[in-house]
Design an enzyme around this catalytic site. Sequence first.
Site, PDB file in Angstrom:
ATOM      1  CD1 TRP A  88       4.696   2.305 -43.449  1.00 46.62           C
ATOM      2  CD2 TRP A  88       3.316   3.981 -44.004  1.00 46.62           C
ATOM      3  NE1 TRP A  88       4.343   2.150 -44.771  1.00 46.62           N
ATOM      4  CE2 TRP A  88       3.500   3.157 -45.127  1.00 46.62           C
ATOM      5  CE3 TRP A  88       2.488   5.093 -44.125  1.00 46.62           C
ATOM      6  CZ2 TRP A  88       2.885   3.412 -46.366  1.00 46.62           C
ATOM      7  CZ3 TRP A  88       1.875   5.356 -45.348  1.00 46.62           C
ATOM      8  CH2 TRP A  88       2.077   4.521 -46.442  1.00 46.62           C
ATOM      9  CG  ASP A  99       0.356   1.501 -38.462  1.00 45.85           C
ATOM     10  OD1 ASP A  99      -0.206   0.453 -38.847  1.00 45.85           O
ATOM     11  OD2 ASP A  99       0.783   2.369 -39.261  1.00 45.85           O
ATOM     12  CE  LYS A 143       0.244  -1.796 -46.714  1.00 46.81           C
ATOM     13  NZ  LYS A 143       0.769  -0.831 -45.794  1.00 46.81           N
TER      14      LYS A 143
HETATM   15  C1  LIG Z   1       0.638   0.638 -45.741  1.00 49.10           C
HETATM   16  C2  LIG Z   1       0.798   1.177 -44.382  1.00 49.10           C
HETATM   17  C3  LIG Z   1       0.128   2.332 -43.971  1.00 49.10           C
HETATM   18  C4  LIG Z   1      -0.764   3.130 -44.883  1.00 49.10           C
HETATM   19  O1  LIG Z   1      -1.949   2.473 -45.093  1.00 49.10           O
HETATM   20  P1  LIG Z   1      -3.139   3.184 -45.904  1.00 49.10           P
HETATM   21  O2  LIG Z   1      -4.263   2.240 -45.707  1.00 49.10           O
HETATM   22  O3  LIG Z   1      -2.678   3.308 -47.315  1.00 49.10           O
HETATM   23  O4  LIG Z   1      -3.362   4.512 -45.287  1.00 49.10           O
HETATM   24  C5  LIG Z   1       0.306   2.752 -42.676  1.00 49.10           C
HETATM   25  N1  LIG Z   1       1.096   2.089 -41.824  1.00 49.10           N
HETATM   26  C6  LIG Z   1       1.767   0.975 -42.187  1.00 49.10           C
HETATM   27  C7  LIG Z   1       2.633   0.275 -41.201  1.00 49.10           C
HETATM   28  C8  LIG Z   1       1.636   0.488 -43.475  1.00 49.10           C
HETATM   29  O5  LIG Z   1       2.310  -0.612 -43.836  1.00 49.10           O
END
Ligand SMILES: *Cc1c(COP(=O)(O)O)cnc(C)c1O
Length: 360
Positions: free
Chosen positions: A101, A171, A195
């Site tokens: 990511w 993030d 998540k």
């Molecule tokens: C799942 C995830 C993403 C992607 O998320 P989307 O909503 O599908 O774009 C980005 N960063 C992390 C750390 C993730 O776990």
Amino acid sequence: MGRVYNFSAGPAVLPEEVLKEAAEEMLDYRGTGMSVMEMSHRSKAYDNIIKEAEADIRDLMNIPDNYKVLFLQGGASQQFAAVPMNMMKNGKAAYIITGQWAKKAYQEAQKYGEAVAVASSADKTFSYIPDCSDLDIPEDADYVYICENNTIYGTKFWQLPNTKGKDLVADVSSCFLSEPVDVSKYGVIYGGVQKNVGPAGLVISIIREDLIRDDVPAYVPTMLKWKTQADADSLYNTPNCYAIYICGKVFKWIKKMGGLEAMKKHNEAKAKILYDFLDESKLFKGTVEKKDRSLMNVPFVTGNADLDAKFVAESKAAGLENLKGHRTVGGMRASIYNAMPIEGVEKLVEFMKKFEAENA
Ligand SMILES: *Cc1c(COP(=O)(O)O)cnc(C)c1O
């Protein structure tokens, strides 16, 4: 069939209470005679929903007044572009690459400026967090970027990097609301909610006000300019109304559970059960350096791909779902987010013990 223990990395388990409450309100939201899915985002009822959601997340995370909370679409991945578009003044940023990511965000930023990889753990399949106490951060970098919890590899920054005075962007998709956080240490915190917080497609971005600029490059789409959404209180266009509504319920659930301190204790207790077992097991082993272990995502392997596949199949039959590791890593991964009850982890370890005895 009843509900299973769902160890999915995302979209992931939500509190059963929240789902039940949403079900009760499905046809008639509190006397409005309609579902939240059917109501105007400009209605009084919806205005209350989004305002209360914002107030509750502010309360939970103790968000200072000089930060905006934006409810945006496009998931976390959309912010991979929005961050450089809104934050690159000098056209340069430092990225710490601790997994897929982070790498995707880094690659996306390269489209809009110079993204410099200042540290990486790619040399050991992202199984650790690099030392970030004294990185070579460019003098003119606009920000330093991390993926704070690495969903796929199961690592977590337990210490934030020394950004040498630059704004930190994180993030937090897979550790959102899992523990207390000092928001003032960040310029931007954002996370896709699927998540740990709610349904997919919504990303919550918490942005210090001075980073919300009007003078972004002309090419930046109106929708990706943070100022557009900040000025409109996340209602520039129709937001992901239903996802925001569910997130609001999850915020209230977390508050009822005792807030983020209590969540952290709950998450530590669950992770300890699993890690303690992995550390003593003769068959299974964790793949991450101990000091960098995530409380949310726990990857493990047997070292034998056939046995891993057998484990995934048999665990599923036992009501333990989605334990297959990410396709790029193999093995297994148990995601044990806020809404995973302690019994789920106990059941998993019980099953692992049984599997170990049968396959040793
Ligand atoms: C799942 C995830 C993403 C992607 O998320 P989307 O909503 O599908 O774009 C980005 N960063 C992390 C750390 C993730 O776990």
